[in-house]
Motif scaffolding. Structure first.
Motif, PDB file in Angstrom:
ATOM      1  N   LYS A  89       0.906  -1.122  -0.007  1.00  0.00           N
ATOM      2  CA  LYS A  89       0.048   0.119   0.051  1.00  0.00           C
ATOM      3  C   LYS A  89       0.799   1.348  -0.080  1.00  0.00           C
ATOM      4  N   HIS A  90       0.728   2.175  -0.744  1.00  0.00           N
ATOM      5  CA  HIS A  90       1.571   3.347  -1.076  1.00  0.00           C
ATOM      6  C   HIS A  90       1.214   4.168   0.108  1.00  0.00           C
ATOM      7  N   GLU A 122       1.175   7.421   0.747  1.00  0.00           N
ATOM      8  CA  GLU A 122       0.375   8.482   0.397  1.00  0.00           C
ATOM      9  C   GLU A 122      -1.091   8.292   0.036  1.00  0.00           C
ATOM     10  N   ASN A 123      -1.457   6.864  -0.121  1.00  0.00           N
ATOM     11  CA  ASN A 123      -2.887   6.517  -0.240  1.00  0.00           C
ATOM     12  C   ASN A 123      -3.496   6.098   1.080  1.00  0.00           C
ATOM     13  N   LYS A 151      -5.248   5.599   4.466  1.00  0.00           N
ATOM     14  CA  LYS A 151      -6.329   6.449   5.198  1.00  0.00           C
ATOM     15  C   LYS A 151      -5.819   6.759   6.576  1.00  0.00           C
TER      16      LYS A 151
END
Length: 331
Positions: free
Chosen positions: A295-296, A298-299, A301
């Motif tokens: 999971k990047h 910046e993405n 939550k």
């Protein structure tokens, strides 16, 4: 003996087999976000065909295994400019090091069995295990157990695995393991404020005053522990001195939760990490590990400030009237 003149070395087959993955030589994109980059950082973060940790990079440099334009380099702290690394000038054991772009983790969208993409495993750490891969006391090691179980093996290649952060020996639960050292360091950075959530069993008198202090942050022996979100798992009033809580923080200071609770007169009797950023432990059995999509950062939550400042309540009309400045009347 090494031949310093042309930068060639008697190859050390075990090291090459452990460190290098086959990759065609190709021009590299810029890896420099600043004017210079430290040599050990170049080798551990910015290479396509060399998968090693920062510590291993430093060891190889000090051993004389690294050359630049035929000259042996022995200082991990040596600063390099981008033009120093052109035309395959950087070599390890005589093998050219291919450089890659440093922007973001290695491409997630790639060939499934590629050794270059960022790969991530969620492991359920057992209590009594250490996370470090080297231990002078020969204690049970999470990473060694995962390696023996085949985690990180791609065909005949074994990836170098690195944990994202640590858990102390008695803490259990979620540990992320990756082959990408740069991705691991970005996940650990306090500035990214990734949420780490734990189930905590505490023994002692837990009062509203103590909960408020944890939520505001405390300083213990000169170390500042920032605010943490804390939610009792049960809302029922109980006289029991053992309670389960959910605690979320955005930093991974050494023994942070244990130290804060001890400072407030409470003893942590069990500590289980259940999430890290957008990664969740869920129902992974103790001792098991599963590979999940990377999971990047910046993405994700579950990052950012834990406790947002509340806006003051608007004043009622009668309060607004009473707060007006006194008007002096001349007679």
């Amino acid at each position: 003996m090494s031949q310093h003149g042309d930068g060639l070395f008697n190859t050390k087959i075990p090291i090459l087999h452990r460190c290098f993955a086959s990759s065609p030589s190709k021009p590299h994109a810029s890896i420099f976000s600043t004017d210079t980059v430290r040599l050990s950082k170049v080798l551990s973060l910015h290479t396509e065909n060399l998968v090693i940790s920062r510590r291993e990079a430093e060891r190889m440099i000090r051993s004389g295994d690294v050359t630049l334009a035929g000259n042996v380099l022995t200082s991990p702290m040596m600063m390099l400019k981008e033009e120093d690394l052109n035309d395959g000038a950087l070599k390890v054991n005589g093998k050219v090091v291919n450089l890659r772009s440093s922007k973001g983790p290695r491409s997630v969208a790639g060939e499934e069995n590629s050794v270059h993409k960022t790969r991530v495993w969620i492991a359920h750490k057992l209590p009594g295990e250490i996370v470090a891969d080297n231990d002078p006391y020969d204690r049970p090691s999470l990473l060694q157990r995962l390696i023996r179980g085949g985690v990180g093996k791609v065909g005949k290649t074994r990836l170098h695995l690195k944990s994202v952060g640590r858990l102390d020996m008695n803490t259990e639960g979620l540990i992320l393991v990756t082959n990408d050292g740069k991705y691991a360091r970005e996940m650990e950075l306090p500035s990214n404020k990734l949420h780490r959530t734990y189930r905590v069993r505490v023994h002692g008198l837990l009062t509203d005053h103590k909960l408020a202090r944890i939520r505001k942050g405390v300083t213990v022996e000169g170390i500042r522990y920032p605010p943490m979100r804390i939610i009792p798992e049960s809302t029922r009033q109980s006289q029991s001195t053992n309670k389960w809580l959910k605690v979320t923080c955005t930093e991974g200071k050494n023994r942070q939760i244990r130290n804060v609770f001890k400072y407030l007169g409470l003893t942590v009797t069990r500590l289980i990490r259940i999430s890290y950023g957008d990664y969740r432990l869920q129902t992974i059995p103790p001792g098991m590990a599963i590979e999940v999509p990377a999971k990047h950062i910046e993405n994700q939550k579950h990052r950012g400030r834990l406790i947002r400042p509340t806006k003051p309540a608007p004043k009622r009309s009668d309060e607004a009237e009473s707060s007006k400045a006194v008007q002096w009347v001349r007679h």
